[in-house]
Design a protein around this motif. Structure first.
Motif, PDB file in Angstrom:
ATOM      1  N   LEU A 306      -1.012  37.763  13.748  1.00  0.00           N
ATOM      2  CA  LEU A 306      -1.259  36.658  12.688  1.00  0.00           C
ATOM      3  C   LEU A 306      -2.687  36.713  13.263  1.00  0.00           C
ATOM      4  O   LEU A 306      -3.406  35.596  12.769  1.00  0.00           O
ATOM      5  N   GLY A 307      -3.437  37.172  14.253  1.00  0.00           N
ATOM      6  CA  GLY A 307      -4.305  36.500  14.671  1.00  0.00           C
ATOM      7  C   GLY A 307      -5.327  36.111  13.608  1.00  0.00           C
ATOM      8  O   GLY A 307      -6.182  34.958  13.738  1.00  0.00           O
ATOM      9  N   GLY A 308      -5.224  36.730  12.351  1.00  0.00           N
ATOM     10  CA  GLY A 308      -6.623  36.510  11.655  1.00  0.00           C
ATOM     11  C   GLY A 308      -6.514  35.739  10.433  1.00  0.00           C
ATOM     12  O   GLY A 308      -7.816  35.922   9.523  1.00  0.00           O
ATOM     13  N   VAL A 309      -5.565  35.014  10.514  1.00  0.00           N
ATOM     14  CA  VAL A 309      -4.897  34.183   9.397  1.00  0.00           C
ATOM     15  C   VAL A 309      -6.040  32.646   9.079  1.00  0.00           C
ATOM     16  O   VAL A 309      -6.547  32.438   9.779  1.00  0.00           O
ATOM     17  N   PRO A 310      -6.209  32.556   8.094  1.00  0.00           N
ATOM     18  CA  PRO A 310      -7.358  31.352   7.423  1.00  0.00           C
ATOM     19  C   PRO A 310      -6.628  30.321   8.405  1.00  0.00           C
ATOM     20  O   PRO A 310      -7.481  28.746   8.565  1.00  0.00           O
ATOM     21  N   ARG A 311      -5.384  30.160   7.751  1.00  0.00           N
ATOM     22  CA  ARG A 311      -4.376  28.683   7.200  1.00  0.00           C
ATOM     23  C   ARG A 311      -3.535  29.133   7.610  1.00  0.00           C
ATOM     24  O   ARG A 311      -2.918  30.058   7.174  1.00  0.00           O
ATOM     25  N   LEU A 312      -2.192  28.240   8.599  1.00  0.00           N
ATOM     26  CA  LEU A 312      -0.512  27.915   8.451  1.00  0.00           C
ATOM     27  C   LEU A 312      -1.155  26.875   7.618  1.00  0.00           C
ATOM     28  O   LEU A 312      -1.234  26.001   7.467  1.00  0.00           O
ATOM     29  N   ILE A 313       1.149  26.686   8.079  1.00  0.00           N
ATOM     30  CA  ILE A 313       1.234  25.096   7.538  1.00  0.00           C
ATOM     31  C   ILE A 313       2.162  25.179   9.255  1.00  0.00           C
ATOM     32  O   ILE A 313       3.065  26.132   9.752  1.00  0.00           O
ATOM     33  N   VAL A 314       1.673  23.659   9.485  1.00  0.00           N
ATOM     34  CA  VAL A 314       2.794  23.331  10.734  1.00  0.00           C
ATOM     35  C   VAL A 314       4.057  22.965  10.101  1.00  0.00           C
ATOM     36  O   VAL A 314       3.355  22.152   9.808  1.00  0.00           O
ATOM     37  N   ARG A 315       5.638  22.621  10.283  1.00  0.00           N
ATOM     38  CA  ARG A 315       6.235  21.771   9.570  1.00  0.00           C
ATOM     39  C   ARG A 315       6.161  20.437  10.577  1.00  0.00           C
ATOM     40  O   ARG A 315       6.177  19.853  10.817  1.00  0.00           O
ATOM     41  N   GLN A 316       6.958  20.320  11.687  1.00  0.00           N
ATOM     42  CA  GLN A 316       6.641  19.564  12.432  1.00  0.00           C
ATOM     43  C   GLN A 316       5.671  18.822  13.679  1.00  0.00           C
ATOM     44  O   GLN A 316       5.153  19.051  14.500  1.00  0.00           O
ATOM     45  N   ASP A 317       4.813  18.220  13.109  1.00  0.00           N
ATOM     46  CA  ASP A 317       3.363  18.412  13.252  1.00  0.00           C
ATOM     47  C   ASP A 317       3.106  17.581  14.057  1.00  0.00           C
ATOM     48  O   ASP A 317       2.597  18.390  15.528  1.00  0.00           O
ATOM     49  N   THR A 318       4.049  16.323  14.852  1.00  0.00           N
ATOM     50  CA  THR A 318       3.481  16.018  15.808  1.00  0.00           C
ATOM     51  C   THR A 318       4.756  16.223  17.252  1.00  0.00           C
ATOM     52  O   THR A 318       4.548  15.514  17.961  1.00  0.00           O
ATOM     53  N   ALA A 319       5.259  17.162  16.780  1.00  0.00           N
ATOM     54  CA  ALA A 319       6.475  18.035  17.785  1.00  0.00           C
ATOM     55  C   ALA A 319       5.617  19.177  18.695  1.00  0.00           C
ATOM     56  O   ALA A 319       5.930  19.182  19.678  1.00  0.00           O
ATOM     57  N   MET A 320       4.280  20.043  18.368  1.00  0.00           N
ATOM     58  CA  MET A 320       3.948  20.505  18.645  1.00  0.00           C
ATOM     59  C   MET A 320       3.280  20.270  19.612  1.00  0.00           C
ATOM     60  O   MET A 320       3.335  20.967  21.079  1.00  0.00           O
ATOM     61  N   PRO A 321       2.355  18.810  20.272  1.00  0.00           N
ATOM     62  CA  PRO A 321       1.823  18.261  20.661  1.00  0.00           C
ATOM     63  C   PRO A 321       2.101  18.543  22.411  1.00  0.00           C
ATOM     64  O   PRO A 321       2.327  18.841  23.453  1.00  0.00           O
ATOM     65  N   LYS A 322       3.341  17.987  21.790  1.00  0.00           N
ATOM     66  CA  LYS A 322       4.566  17.551  22.825  1.00  0.00           C
ATOM     67  C   LYS A 322       5.382  18.887  23.583  1.00  0.00           C
ATOM     68  O   LYS A 322       5.861  19.238  24.731  1.00  0.00           O
ATOM     69  N   ILE A 323       5.479  19.882  22.430  1.00  0.00           N
ATOM     70  CA  ILE A 323       6.555  20.805  23.571  1.00  0.00           C
ATOM     71  C   ILE A 323       5.327  21.825  24.236  1.00  0.00           C
ATOM     72  O   ILE A 323       5.448  22.179  24.968  1.00  0.00           O
ATOM     73  N   ALA A 324       3.950  22.409  23.431  1.00  0.00           N
ATOM     74  CA  ALA A 324       2.821  22.555  24.034  1.00  0.00           C
ATOM     75  C   ALA A 324       2.806  22.009  25.749  1.00  0.00           C
ATOM     76  O   ALA A 324       3.185  23.268  26.158  1.00  0.00           O
ATOM     77  N   ALA A 325       2.951  20.597  25.798  1.00  0.00           N
ATOM     78  CA  ALA A 325       2.903  20.497  27.180  1.00  0.00           C
ATOM     79  C   ALA A 325       4.262  20.412  27.629  1.00  0.00           C
ATOM     80  O   ALA A 325       3.567  20.686  29.085  1.00  0.00           O
ATOM     81  N   ILE A 326       5.386  20.636  27.392  1.00  0.00           N
ATOM     82  CA  ILE A 326       6.055  20.995  27.915  1.00  0.00           C
ATOM     83  C   ILE A 326       6.167  22.504  28.731  1.00  0.00           C
ATOM     84  O   ILE A 326       6.493  22.258  29.346  1.00  0.00           O
ATOM     85  N   TYR A 327       5.716  23.102  27.559  1.00  0.00           N
ATOM     86  CA  TYR A 327       5.324  24.565  28.453  1.00  0.00           C
ATOM     87  C   TYR A 327       4.297  24.427  29.208  1.00  0.00           C
ATOM     88  O   TYR A 327       4.259  25.398  30.017  1.00  0.00           O
ATOM     89  N   ALA A 328       2.873  23.851  28.795  1.00  0.00           N
ATOM     90  CA  ALA A 328       2.394  23.851  30.526  1.00  0.00           C
ATOM     91  C   ALA A 328       2.330  23.577  31.647  1.00  0.00           C
ATOM     92  O   ALA A 328       2.825  23.910  32.106  1.00  0.00           O
ATOM     93  N   GLU A 329       3.542  22.466  31.264  1.00  0.00           N
ATOM     94  CA  GLU A 329       4.247  22.274  33.122  1.00  0.00           C
ATOM     95  C   GLU A 329       5.432  22.832  32.904  1.00  0.00           C
ATOM     96  O   GLU A 329       5.507  22.834  34.098  1.00  0.00           O
ATOM     97  N   THR A 330       6.048  23.731  32.935  1.00  0.00           N
ATOM     98  CA  THR A 330       7.230  24.657  33.025  1.00  0.00           C
ATOM     99  C   THR A 330       6.256  26.052  34.470  1.00  0.00           C
ATOM    100  O   THR A 330       5.978  26.208  33.547  1.00  0.00           O
ATOM    101  N   PRO A 331       7.367  25.249  34.962  1.00  0.00           N
ATOM    102  CA  PRO A 331       6.668  26.887  35.967  1.00  0.00           C
ATOM    103  C   PRO A 331       6.623  28.532  35.562  1.00  0.00           C
ATOM    104  O   PRO A 331       7.235  28.349  34.724  1.00  0.00           O
ATOM    105  N   VAL A 332       5.787  29.035  35.751  1.00  0.00           N
ATOM    106  CA  VAL A 332       6.725  30.668  34.967  1.00  0.00           C
ATOM    107  C   VAL A 332       7.336  31.296  35.191  1.00  0.00           C
ATOM    108  O   VAL A 332       8.134  31.825  33.901  1.00  0.00           O
ATOM    109  N   PRO A 333       7.404  30.959  36.826  1.00  0.00           N
ATOM    110  CA  PRO A 333       9.505  32.183  36.805  1.00  0.00           C
ATOM    111  C   PRO A 333      10.357  31.212  36.242  1.00  0.00           C
ATOM    112  O   PRO A 333      11.046  31.831  35.588  1.00  0.00           O
ATOM    113  N   LEU A 334      10.008  29.523  35.772  1.00  0.00           N
ATOM    114  CA  LEU A 334      11.354  29.317  34.961  1.00  0.00           C
ATOM    115  C   LEU A 334      10.886  29.691  33.361  1.00  0.00           C
ATOM    116  O   LEU A 334      11.650  30.062  32.213  1.00  0.00           O
TER     117      LEU A 334
END
Length: 708
Positions: A306-334
């Motif tokens: 789906l890398g070339g799609v020109p647009r997408l719909i994000v449902r819970q837009d305010t949750a995305m930054p929080k979950i992405a930050a949690i992902y970045a903070e989580t050690p890879v083994p976990l």
């Protein structure tokens, strides 16, 4: 193998939390007319058995309702659900392989029994044309029933996945891996799918939303009432990690559940997720990368093709930054351990007994209170149906759906539409400008009855009789590739979101359509030979319910062409919201279990649908009389029979754990309040049964909520 299927508002008559529509579409044996519903329940299975065994549709009394199934010691105004159904429910036993049972479940069992006869009949044949849909159905069943091979393989089918997970040894590689789970076994912190675009419903769009948790919803992590379930979940995670040979399973399981608890805190609530205005947020991949850093979004979408799609719909837009930050903070083994667990959990039903039993013990027994696992042959039938849903549906229709049922349904739907049109004209809270828009929407409703006009083509799907996990993998990829191919194509308006053998019905706002599969068009919902009043209370109420979804608090945000837009005047919208607020406050008071209240905000759409079903169904019944008085049968008036018909379709019992889960996750109110809730707002119900002040569910006339 989890896909996100969101976008349009989907209103279903009965949609358990575990059920999802495919492709954004939005629950006995009796031999003569004297057989009653009470007799059906008396012959229902004893505890420990597996349910009703017949393949013939049930009969309910001599004209569609069994008067002996009532509990007349209960006054109608004290609890109409018990009054209309009490004796029948007293005799009803929940089979040990189910978490609830009743009218829906009886028909679901009937549908299952019919499919079993059809599928096992195919599996017993050796003259099927190789590669035909019939041969594929038979092979799907055979593969699931080949227990010896499944036990021999044990965890082997998991190994390529676990190897790939261990190789994903950086955050960026894990994001790529999560993108590859679209259509495959595994999971992601974000769910992505292809749906109808709510604001441009002639086209499809990519949609992404919150994901990443393994319990039913955020409440199971954050609400103390579900603490025991969270504890059992952690034990299950540890058990599964131990079975796949993951290091330090108990300690790692605690870390996985702690990680998911953080994700749950970031999740929107179920009530927030219902708001279609808030869940339509247009983004590019580049914007998402900027606003939700910490996750390799481009790599994720690239790996999902789906890398070339020109647009997408994000449902819970305010949750995305929080979950992405949690992902970045989580050690890879976990992250790897989290992915390994979810992959094993996803594949478990198709693995050896130690895996499938472990998953059943937690997900069905511990979470929902189901004492006994469904027998393997029942699970095999379900698997074969999932592999080729519409092909099995075509067999079902040919054998069990008479043409006259479709014709009579078309007549009923026409009468319901006429009734709602009259009611819109006479609304006192809505002005002429909005009424014109509502009438336009009603005229543009599409109605689908029984089965699709065209059937799915499964010629590209490979099914083998000796490769259960491979069949599931190929099916997942087949559906994903099907969805990908639709991105640049117009929306297929002929497509169905349910198979004909499904006991349910739905409304899809993007297509502005109501859909009634064949399997629901039989007693107690619809009896071609039954009393009209009972039919209007049963299937008529269902029709009105689904039409009502087009005018509920979320479906009403789309116009007659399915476009998500505001077609209301400000005053009329304010009046409507005032009525829905009052209705929600009523449902907030209902308490099916001590300490567990119905959530009026979560169940709002279905409650409005139920209220519409009763109001519009009753008016349609009156119109069908053509000015003649309703007949009285066995001393029962037409209006009384209508309300009995509505109550009858909700005859149900629940296991306690299942009811707790429904209150937390399901947009449908428990069955008792699907009867009581709409009836206590119906003036005709008070008149029909002499409900007066002092009765428990009496509402003064000025407090009754009359929306549609």
């Amino acid at each position: 193998m989890k896909r996100l299927l969101v976008g349009a508002a989907l209103g279903a008559l009965l949609l358990p939390a575990s059920l999802a529509f495919a492709h954004d579409g939005h629950e006995h044996e009796c031999v003569d007319d004297a057989c009653t519903v009470q007799a059906l329940f008396q012959t229902a299975p004893a505890e420990g058995s597996s349910g009703f065994q017949g393949t013939e549709a049930p009969r309910y009394g001599t004209w569609g309702f069994d008067l002996n199934g009532r509990d007349t010691s209960v006054k109608p105004g004290e609890n109409f659900f018990e009054y209309a159904n009490g004796e029948a429910l007293e005799e009803l036993v929940i089979p040990s392989d189910r978490t609830s049972y009743g009218s829906f479940a009886l028909l679901r069992e009937l549908s299952d029994n019919r499919m079993k006869a059809l599928v096992t009949g195919l599996a017993a044949r050796n003259d099927l044309t190789p590669g035909s849909d019939e041969a594929k159905i038979a092979d799907a069943y055979r593969a699931y029933m080949d227990e010896a091979r499944i036990e021999q393989l044990d965890a082997q089918p998991l190994q390529p996945y676990l190897t790939a997970i261990r190789a994903a040894d950086s955050h960026d590689k894990m994001a790529v891996y999560m993108g590859q789970t679209a259509g495959r076994f595994g999971a992601s912190f974000f769910g992505t799918g292809i749906t109808i675009d709510s604001k441009q419903p002639t086209r499809y769009v990519v949609s992404t939303g919150q994901s990443g948790i393994g319990l039913p919803n955020r409440d199971y992590y954050l609400d103390a009432r579900y603490a025991d379930k969270k504890e059992k979940y952690q034990a299950y995670v540890g058990r599964m990690l131990e079975m796949i040979g993951w290091e330090n399973p108990a300690e790692t399981a605690a870390q996985v559940v702690a990680l998911e608890s953080r994700i749950a805190e970031a999740h929107w609530t179920p009530i927030q997720n219902r708001n279609r205005d808030e869940t339509y947020n247009e983004y590019t991949i580049q914007q998402l990368t900027q606003e939700a850093p910490g996750f390799a979004w481009q790599a994720y979408y690239d790996s999902a093709e789906l890398g070339g799609v020109p647009r997408l719909i994000v449902r819970q837009d305010t949750a995305m930054p929080k979950i992405a930050a949690i992902y970045a903070e989580t050690p890879v083994p976990l992250l790897q351990a989290w992915e390994a667990f979810h992959t094993a959990d996803d594949m478990a039903p198709m693995l050896s007994k130690r895996f499938s039993d472990a998953q059943w013990e937690f997900r069905a027994r511990d979470l929902s209170g189901q004492p006994e696992q469904r027998t393997r042959d029942k699970r095999a039938i379900s698997f074969a149906e999932n592999q080729l849903g519409e092909s099995t549906g075509r067999l079902y229709v040919a054998e069990y759906f008479p043409a006259e049922s479709k014709a009579k349904m078309e007549e009923l739907v026409a009468n319901l539409r006429t009734a709602l049109s009259h009611r819109i004209d006479n609304l006192t809270w809505m002005g002429p400008e909005t009424k014109a828009q509502a009438q336009d929407k009603l005229r543009k409703f599409t109605v689908k009855i029984g089965y699709p006009n065209k059937w799915r083509d499964y010629s590209g799907l490979e099914v083998r009789g000796d490769d259960l996990v491979g069949n599931a993998e190929r099916k997942g990829l087949f559906e994903w590739e099907y969805d990908l191919a639709r991105l640049n194509e117009p929306v297929d308006k002929d497509e169905w979101g349910m198979t004909p053998q499904t006991v349910n019905a739905y409304y899809n706002s993007a297509n502005n359509e109501i859909v009634f599969p064949a399997a629901i068009l039989q007693p107690p919902f619809f009896d071609p030979n039954g009393d009209a009043a009972v039919n209007y209370g049963g299937i008529g109420g269902v029709i009105g319910h689904e039409i009502g979804h087009g005018f509920d608090d979320q479906g009403s945000k789309s116009d007659g062409d399915g476009v998500l837009r505001n077609w209301w005047t400000a005053e009329d919208k304010s009046n409507f919201e005032g009525l829905t607020t009052r209705l929600g406050a009523q449902y907030d008071q209902y308490e099916p279990l001590p300490g567990f209240h119905v959530q009026g905000g979560l169940t709002m759409g279905e409650n409005i649908g139920d209220a519409a079903g009763v109001a519009v169904g009753l008016e349609a019944y009156h119109l069908s009389l053509n000015g003649q008085p309703a007949p009285v049968l066995d001393g029962v008036t037409g209006d009384q029979r209508f309300f009995y018909g509505w109550a009858q379709v909700w005859q149900s019992k629940y296991r306690e754990e299942a009811l707790k889960q429904q209150v937390a996750t399901d947009p449908h109110s428990p069955a008792e309040f699907r009867v009581i809730g709409p009836l206590r707002n119906s003036d005709a119900w008070y008149e029909a049964f002499g409900v007066t002040e002092g009765d428990k569910y009496f509402l003064p006339a000025d407090q009754r909520v009359r929306i549609w």
